[in-house]
Structure formats: C-alpha cells, structure tokens
Design a protein around this motif. Structure first.
Motif, PDB file in Angstrom:
ATOM      1  N   THR A  72      35.896  43.001  45.519  1.00 40.05           N
ATOM      2  CA  THR A  72      35.656  42.530  44.154  1.00 40.05           C
ATOM      3  C   THR A  72      36.809  42.899  43.236  1.00 40.05           C
ATOM      4  N   ASN A  73      37.271  44.144  43.337  1.00 43.87           N
ATOM      5  CA  ASN A  73      38.374  44.603  42.485  1.00 43.87           C
ATOM      6  C   ASN A  73      39.653  43.823  42.744  1.00 43.87           C
ATOM      7  N   LYS A  74      39.862  43.430  43.991  1.00 44.61           N
ATOM      8  CA  LYS A  74      41.049  42.666  44.346  1.00 44.61           C
ATOM      9  C   LYS A  74      40.850  41.161  44.143  1.00 44.61           C
ATOM     10  N   GLU A  75      39.646  40.793  43.716  1.00 45.82           N
ATOM     11  CA  GLU A  75      39.302  39.390  43.496  1.00 45.82           C
ATOM     12  C   GLU A  75      39.464  38.567  44.772  1.00 45.82           C
ATOM     13  N   LYS A  82      37.792  36.539  47.725  1.00 46.89           N
ATOM     14  CA  LYS A  82      36.565  35.785  47.921  1.00 46.89           C
ATOM     15  C   LYS A  82      35.773  36.386  49.068  1.00 46.89           C
TER      16      LYS A  82
END
Length: 211
Positions: free
Chosen positions: A113-116, A118
């Motif tokens: 999530t932090n690294k975006e 998927k």
C-alpha cells in the motif's frame, strides 16, 4: 539444490507461490518475530496464560483470549523494525502473483500500500461465507492471503488448540476453503517457495498436506 532458473521462470509466469512464516527475519540480537511477540505479551508472567512449544496458547479464562488478540494486533501495528521493513520492501519488488502468509499480520500488505503497488488482500475465516468469492491471483494484481486469520478480526485468529481444531475441521470439510484458490494451487502452480515457515510444528505438516 534450488533450480533458480526454473524458480525465476515460474515467478515471472505467475506459477510460483510464496509462503511467508514467523521465522522470516530476526533482529540483530538474534530474536525471531514470534519470539519478539511472546516477549511483548509477557505470557511468562501470567500463570493463567501459557504458551506451548507449538506456539499456541492456553487460556485459564476465556476473557484472556480477547486480551491476547488485542495485544497481538497492537504489536504488529507498532512494528517499525528497519531490517524487517527492508526485507518486506525487497519481497514486494519481486513479481510474485500469490503470497500466502501464515502469520495474521498485514505488514507486507502495508508495504504494498505504501509503495502504491496494485494488489488484493484476503484472509481465511471459517465463519466468513464470502470466502469462496476470493479473486484468482494474477501477476498484474497479486493476492496477499493470510491463511491463519487476520489481526483485524480477533475471532479469525488461531490462538489455542480449540481454534486450530475448528480451523482444520472447517478446511477438511471442503466447504469453506475457497474453491478458486484450491483450483489455482492444484492446476496453476509449478513451484512453491517457503520463507520462515516453521515446519517443525506438527499442525504445519497437516496444513501443507491439505494444500
């Protein structure tokens, strides 16, 4: 010996499953994640809550289960170990399409999530009727799956032997484990990597046999 060429090929083609366990990393002092958790819970100081060698708990009072589940969630929420985070960052960079965690935390999901990156996430819960609706893991949209419950849902956690027996019973009945995941494991998998999985625990052998 590991055939790295085959392993890399199966990762890239979406045919390799990664299993992550509590022995994935150790601190500079040599303590594993599960040992840090037991230190945090301070179970040795309370005769009414004991931990067995297989990592499961004994609760003299049912209310202690609720307290332990709460403390476990708080422990994982507070994890900011730099070495551990670096390891999760490295795992997130590898294009695994399907990652199965046998710990109930969401540390890897938090990294994605932090690294975006998927991804989708799910967890096993014997009372969840929507278990069968889990999407098929795909390289372009990997699935992070907590196999033994989630810290966000205390009732899903496998904390004592009663929890474990209920879990195994629900899985072996065959009407709760996602058919999508089972079919994917059987027909779409050519290799499996295990990192930090405690195979010496007797019930881990049963779970691997189930898969």
């Amino acid at each position: 010996n590991m055939n790295w060429e085959l392993t890399i090929d199966t990762i890239q083609s979406g045919k390799c499953i990664l299993f992550l366990g509590p022995e994935l990393f150790t601190t500079k002092s040599g303590k594993r994640l599960d040992e840090l958790l037991l230190d945090y819970l301070k179970v040795a100081e309370d005769d009414q809550v004991r931990v067995y060698e297989d990592g499961l708990f004994f609760f003299q009072n049912p209310t202690h289960r609720t307290l332990i589940a709460y403390k476990i969630r708080k422990f994982f929420e507070a994890q900011n170990n730099a070495d551990a985070q670096q390891l999760f960052d490295q795992i997130a960079q590898i294009p695994f399409h399907f990652i199965i965690s046998i710990t109930p935390d969401h540390l890897l999901e938090r990294t994605f999530t932090n690294k975006e990156f998927k991804h989708k996430s799910a967890f096993y819960f014997k009372k969840d009727v929507n278990e069968r609706d889990i999407p098929v893991p795909k390289p372009e949209n990997p699935l992070i799956y907590n196999m033994l419950g989630s810290v966000e849902y205390p009732e899903s956690l496998i904390l004592n032997h009663n929890d474990l027996f209920d879990y195994l019973e629900s899985v072996f009945e065959g009407n709760k484990l996602s058919n999508t995941l089972r079919d994917h494991i059987l027909s779409g998998t050519q290799s499996i990597l295990f990192l930090g999985v405690p195979f010496e625990r007797w019930y881990m052998q049963l779970i691997m046999r189930m898969l």
